[in-house]
Every structure is written in C-alpha cells, then in structure tokens.
Write a protein that holds these residues in place. Structure first.
Motif, PDB file in Angstrom:
ATOM      1  N   UNK A  85       0.856  -1.188   0.000  1.00 38.84           N
ATOM      2  CA  UNK A  85       0.000   0.000   0.000  1.00 38.84           C
ATOM      3  C   UNK A  85       0.892   1.238   0.000  1.00 38.84           C
ATOM      4  N   UNK A  86       0.784   2.018  -1.064  1.00 43.62           N
ATOM      5  CA  UNK A  86       1.574   3.252  -1.179  1.00 43.62           C
ATOM      6  C   UNK A  86       0.736   4.492  -0.889  1.00 43.62           C
ATOM      7  N   UNK A  87      -0.588   4.346  -0.826  1.00 47.64           N
ATOM      8  CA  UNK A  87      -1.474   5.478  -0.538  1.00 47.64           C
ATOM      9  C   UNK A  87      -2.738   4.954   0.126  1.00 47.64           C
ATOM     10  N   UNK A  88      -3.260   5.720   1.072  1.00 44.94           N
ATOM     11  CA  UNK A  88      -4.554   5.355   1.643  1.00 44.94           C
ATOM     12  C   UNK A  88      -5.289   6.600   2.106  1.00 44.94           C
ATOM     13  N   UNK A  89      -6.571   6.432   2.335  1.00 45.66           N
ATOM     14  CA  UNK A  89      -7.381   7.541   2.805  1.00 45.66           C
ATOM     15  C   UNK A  89      -7.081   7.858   4.261  1.00 45.66           C
ATOM     16  N   UNK A  90      -7.469   9.054   4.656  1.00 44.82           N
ATOM     17  CA  UNK A  90      -7.405   9.451   6.048  1.00 44.82           C
ATOM     18  C   UNK A  90      -8.808   9.550   6.621  1.00 44.82           C
ATOM     19  N   UNK A  91      -8.887   9.868   7.893  1.00 46.33           N
ATOM     20  CA  UNK A  91     -10.173   9.942   8.581  1.00 46.33           C
ATOM     21  C   UNK A  91     -10.199  11.145   9.517  1.00 46.33           C
ATOM     22  N   UNK A  92     -11.328  11.820   9.547  1.00 42.27           N
ATOM     23  CA  UNK A  92     -11.582  12.798  10.600  1.00 42.27           C
ATOM     24  C   UNK A  92     -12.965  12.509  11.160  1.00 42.27           C
ATOM     25  N   UNK A 132     -11.033  12.694  -6.798  1.00 30.75           N
ATOM     26  CA  UNK A 132     -10.917  11.235  -6.849  1.00 30.75           C
ATOM     27  C   UNK A 132      -9.440  10.886  -6.990  1.00 30.75           C
ATOM     28  N   UNK A 133      -8.935  10.075  -6.073  1.00 34.92           N
ATOM     29  CA  UNK A 133      -7.547   9.639  -6.147  1.00 34.92           C
ATOM     30  C   UNK A 133      -7.473   8.372  -6.999  1.00 34.92           C
ATOM     31  N   UNK A 134      -6.499   8.267  -7.899  1.00 33.52           N
ATOM     32  CA  UNK A 134      -6.476   7.125  -8.815  1.00 33.52           C
ATOM     33  C   UNK A 134      -6.340   5.764  -8.130  1.00 33.52           C
ATOM     34  N   UNK A 135      -5.757   5.717  -6.932  1.00 31.27           N
ATOM     35  CA  UNK A 135      -5.600   4.441  -6.231  1.00 31.27           C
ATOM     36  C   UNK A 135      -6.610   4.257  -5.099  1.00 31.27           C
TER      37      UNK A 135
END
Length: 394
Positions: free
Chosen positions: A188-195, A241-244
């Motif tokens: 995993x090189x990218x992931x979403x964050x959370x608030x 929209x992030x491509x991954x």
C-alpha cells in the motif's frame, strides 16, 4: 521459553493475551488495553537478547521498541505493528483460543494485526543468527492505533528529537518504514485518512403528554441527518478522486438523544466519519460540511471538538521502497503490486518525518474486525520469507 520460531506458534500466544481498545467507551470487565501484550513482548526480547525499551504513555498503555543491529552500510528499516485490537463483543468464535482450522487461524487480532506482529518477531529470530549480515532493524510495537494513535504519535515524537536527547535504540531515523496491516501481501503506497467529530442539536425538555411545551432536539437532528445524506451523495458523485484510493465519503455512524421516552429530548448528538483522499486536509473538510449545513438546513446546531484525525498516506517518495518490497515478495508470492486502500493507518505519522513509508502485511482487510476474524496461515509464513529477503538483500 515463551515462543518457538514459527510465526504460527508466536501468533497463538499473542492471541491468548487480550488487548482490546475501548474505543473511547468506559471499559467494563477484563481484557482492555495493551499492557499484557507489552509485558509479553518485553519478555520475548529478554529471552532472545534483543535490546528493547518500554515507553509508557499512560496507565496500561505504551510502546515496546527493540533493535537488531546490522550492516551500517545498509539502510535502517522500521517495522511497526500495533498491539491493540478492536473489542471482542459479538464474536462467534472464541476470541482468545486461537482455533486452527482448514489452513486458517481464528481469533481476535489474527488478521488485525497480531499476525503481522508474529511475522515480525519470527523474522527477528531469523536475523539474529546472521551476525549482522542484514539491514539494521527497528521493531516498534505501538499502542492505541485503533482510535487516537497515541503510540504512533509518541514514536514520531521520539524520532523527531535532537541527537543528544535520542534513545540508544533510535540513534538515527530509519531510511525506510513498513507499517504492518492486512494487505494480502500487496504494498500500500497510498490510503485515505479519517476525521471524526460530533454534531449536537439542543432543544427544551417538556413532558411528553404536551410536547408543544418543549423543543425536540431529535426532530432538529433529523433534518441535519437528511441534509448530510444528500451531502454524502454529492461527495461520492463528483469532486476529488484519487487514482488508487477512490473518492471522498461521509457517514453518520452513531446517534444519541433523549433521556426517557416520556420526555421531549433536550439534546441529540451524532458522530461523523469523513474519509479524506490523499491531498485533503481535515480542517478544510470539516469547514465544508459546516458551510453546507448552514446553507441547506434551517436548524441550529454546533460542532463539537474533533475526536480523531488520521491523515491520508500520500503516494510520494515511497516508490523505491515499494519496488524493493515487491521484488522481495516476487519469489514467494508472485504478482504483488502497489495499491491504494480506503482504510487508514498510522503510517502517515511516520511519513510526516520524511521517511519513505508503505503499509504491508499478511491477511485481508475483509477479515479485520469481523465476528469470526481469521488469517491464512500460509500468508504468515510468506510474510516472514518476504521480510527476511527484503532485509538481507544487498
């Protein structure tokens, strides 16, 4: 001897030790917090002559950090796994019995993330006899990943200290960091964050026999929830929209209101989960929700303080690390790839120190937090082979 050298035997011992994160609720009964796992890890390090430290953060919670010295001409690598699990309520398998069946091991934490922890420890035991013919390794076992990431925040704080104040086990920052989570051995090189935060509406209590004398806070909140449903649909239908990793999301996860059925409710509170795509900023996302509600909803409300911020992981500066890890995986598990995921981790806290960071580990996120959580035993063994190959490659 508290553990043999196989990741399966190590994992069975870890599963037997409860380490539930209360997730902000008042813990009732036994089995909460990470102290038991921390003690076991310290004993493991003592038994195998691994230099280690315990960094207490609060009562019953802290990080265990160990080090395996290696070839100083190779990059130092941080391997991290969190000690805590989500609660065991509602599980249909014994959460602590570590049941082995049809190539799987069942129990709370098998997948998220004690399986990765066991693979890390089995890797350490493989490296010790190599007498330094491998990269220097920092092993970090952090607390409270499932909620506020206190452990990763403390680790990052220590890594940011000036040289004169640093621990003997952290004399320099790692050149690479691998944060272990269930990724099916993809990188995993990218992931979403959370608030996450809460919204509250206020009314006026009255006897339910004459509700006109009061102001119903739940009715107010119903309008807020309806408006947020429309906003969530707008987020998913367009915009960033992030491509991954895909697009932005918003969800209302909890609602609480009223004191009794025969009292007009004076207060109502909901809890919001907003997923951030790489590049988004939590405070800006919250401000956008506030503007939307004020423009589209005709009731008074207030935002309570932010409960959780977990930043996104950016696919930036980690391509070389990703490629090296994929190459190490190829002989064991072919066709591994760089991916993005919608869930979050505490990896961005390490990446923020300009340390190339990826997320990687055995198990599937589909089994994490489930009522019959399990991991494929084969993936445990494969993870060890990949780690050893990655750390010994010149």
């Amino acid at each position: 001897m508290i553990a043999s050298k196989t990741p399966l035997s190590i994992l069975k011992q870890l599963i037997a030790i409860p380490s539930q994160n209360p997730m902000g609720h008042e813990p009732v009964g036994d089995g909460w917090y990470e102290a038991g796992v921390s003690r076991w890890l310290c004993e493991f390090c003592k038994e195998h002559s691994l230099p280690y430290e315990y960094h207490e953060i609060e009562s019953q919670r802290g990080n265990v950090v160990a080090r395996i010295d290696g070839d100083p001409n190779r990059p130092t690598v941080l391997l991290d796994a969190h000690q805590d699990t989500v609660p065991v309520a509602g599980m249909i398998v014994d959460p602590y019995d570590a049941i082995e069946k049809e190539g799987r091991l069942y129990g709370r934490g098998t997948c998220d993330v004690k399986g990765s922890m066991a693979a890390m420890l089995a890797t350490a035991l493989r490296l010790i006899p190599l007498a330094g013919d491998h990269a220097p390794v920092i092993l970090s076992f952090t607390c409270d990943e499932e909620r506020t990431q206190k452990g990763a925040a403390e680790l990052a704080r220590r890594l940011a200290l000036p040289a004169a104040q640093r621990s003997a086990l952290l004399p320099e920052n790692p050149q690479f960091a691998i944060v272990c989570e269930p990724t099916d051995l993809n990188v995993v090189v990218a992931h979403k964050g959370t608030v996450r935060w809460k919204i509250r509406t206020c009314g006026a209590a009255a006897h339910s026999s004459n509700p006109a004398l009061g102001v119903n806070a739940i009715y107010k909140m119903a309008k807020i929830v309806s408006c947020l449903e429309a906003y969530a649909a707008e987020l998913q239908s367009g915009g960033i929209v992030h491509p991954l990793c895909g697009g932005r999301t918003l969800s209302v996860g909890t609602i609480h209101g009223g004191a009794s059925v025969n009292i007009v409710p004076e207060q109502c509170t909901i809890e919001i989960d907003r997923r951030l795509v790489p590049g988004e900023v939590a405070e800006e996302a919250i401000a956008a929700v506030d503007r939307y509600l004020r423009e589209n909803c005709d009731v008074d409300f207030e935002f309570l303080p932010i409960d959780t911020i977990s930043n996104p992981l950016l696919d930036r500066d980690n391509a070389a690390l990703c490629q090296r890890l994929i190459e190490a995986a190829e002989p064991t598990r072919a066709n591994r790839q760089a991916i993005g995921v919608p869930f979050g981790t505490h990896a961005p806290r390490i990446a923020a120190l300009e340390i190339p960071t990826v997320v990687f580990g055995p198990g599937s996120i589909a089994q994490a937090h489930t009522k019959d959580e399990w991991i494929e035993i084969q993936q445990l063994d494969e993870a060890v082979e990949i780690f050893v190959r990655f750390l010994t490659k010149k």
